[in-house]
Design a protein around this motif. Structure first.
Motif, PDB file in Angstrom:
ATOM      1  N   GLN A 132      56.533  60.293  11.912  1.00 15.77           N
ATOM      2  CA  GLN A 132      55.761  61.510  12.167  1.00 15.77           C
ATOM      3  C   GLN A 132      55.742  61.810  13.664  1.00 15.77           C
ATOM      4  N   GLN A 133      55.558  60.795  14.486  1.00 15.31           N
ATOM      5  CA  GLN A 133      55.553  60.989  15.933  1.00 15.31           C
ATOM      6  C   GLN A 133      56.912  61.486  16.411  1.00 15.31           C
ATOM      7  N   GLN A 134      57.987  60.940  15.857  1.00 12.78           N
ATOM      8  CA  GLN A 134      59.326  61.381  16.231  1.00 12.78           C
ATOM      9  C   GLN A 134      59.542  62.843  15.847  1.00 12.78           C
ATOM     10  N   GLU A 173      57.713  64.983  18.356  1.00  4.37           N
ATOM     11  CA  GLU A 173      58.461  65.017  19.612  1.00  4.37           C
ATOM     12  C   GLU A 173      59.687  65.913  19.481  1.00  4.37           C
ATOM     13  N   GLN A 174      60.329  65.903  18.323  1.00  3.13           N
ATOM     14  CA  GLN A 174      61.515  66.737  18.105  1.00  3.13           C
ATOM     15  C   GLN A 174      61.136  68.217  18.124  1.00  3.13           C
ATOM     16  N   ASN A 175      59.978  68.566  17.612  1.00  3.10           N
ATOM     17  CA  ASN A 175      59.546  69.956  17.620  1.00  3.10           C
ATOM     18  C   ASN A 175      59.331  70.478  19.031  1.00  3.10           C
ATOM     19  N   GLY A 213      53.131  52.206   6.379  1.00  7.36           N
ATOM     20  CA  GLY A 213      52.245  53.087   7.137  1.00  7.36           C
ATOM     21  C   GLY A 213      52.687  53.220   8.581  1.00  7.36           C
ATOM     22  N   GLU A 214      53.062  52.104   9.187  1.00  8.09           N
ATOM     23  CA  GLU A 214      53.530  52.144  10.575  1.00  8.09           C
ATOM     24  C   GLU A 214      54.848  52.902  10.695  1.00  8.09           C
TER      25      GLU A 214
END
Length: 126
Positions: A104-106, A109-111, A97-98
Motif C-alpha cells: 500500500q505504501q509503495q 508513493e507511485q501515485n 499484514g506487513e
C-alpha cells in the motif's frame, strides 16, 4: 541438491506447505485453531462447500499430518495435529499484514510520481 542429506527434511517441509497451499485448507485450519475440535458438519458450514470438496481438502490436511480425525458414532471430528499450526497461521497473517502495508505504501508513493508521456501522442499525460 538431490544428494543433500537434508533432502528428506525439505520434502517434509514442502508437504507442510502443500497442505497450506489452498484457501479452503487455510479456512479449515483457522476454524480448527479457534476451537478444540470441529465436526465435519461445522466445517461444511464454515466453508460453504459440498461435502465431497471438504472431504478432499481434509484428506490433504490429514496426509500432510496437519489434522487428526476421530469418529464418534456417525460423526467425525477434526482437530489440529499440533498446536503450532495455529501459531503458524497467526505468524502468516501478521506477515501478510506487513506485506500488504508495504505494498500500500509503495502504491501511494507511485501515485506521487510525475506523469509519463502518452505513448500515442508523445505528449504528457494528464
Amino acid at each position: 541438491m538431490l544428494s543433500d542429506p537434508n533432502r528428506p527434511l525439505y520434502e517434509v517441509k514442502a508437504g507442510l506447505f502443500k497442505g497450506l497451499a489452498h484457501p479452503i485448507r487455510i479456512r479449515i485450519l483457522e476454524v480448527l485453531s479457534a476451537a478444540p475440535e470441529a465436526s465435519v458438519s461445522e466445517l461444511l458450514a464454515a466453508t460453504e462447500l459440498e461435502a465431497s470438496h471438504v472431504s478432499q481438502h481434509l484428506a490433504v490436511l490429514r496426509g500432510n499430518r496437519l489434522v487428526l480425525s476421530e469418529r464418534r458414532g456417525s460423526l467425525v471430528y477434526y482437530r489440529l495435529a499440533y498446536p503450532q499450526v495455529a501459531d503458524l497461521l497467526r505468524v502468516a497473517r501478521a506477515l501478510l499484514g506487513e506485506i500488504l502495508q508495504t505494498t500500500q505504501q509503495q502504491l501511494v508513493e507511485q501515485n506521487g510520481l510525475p506523469a509519463l508521456p502518452d505513448a500515442e501522442s508523445g505528449g504528457a499525460s494528464r
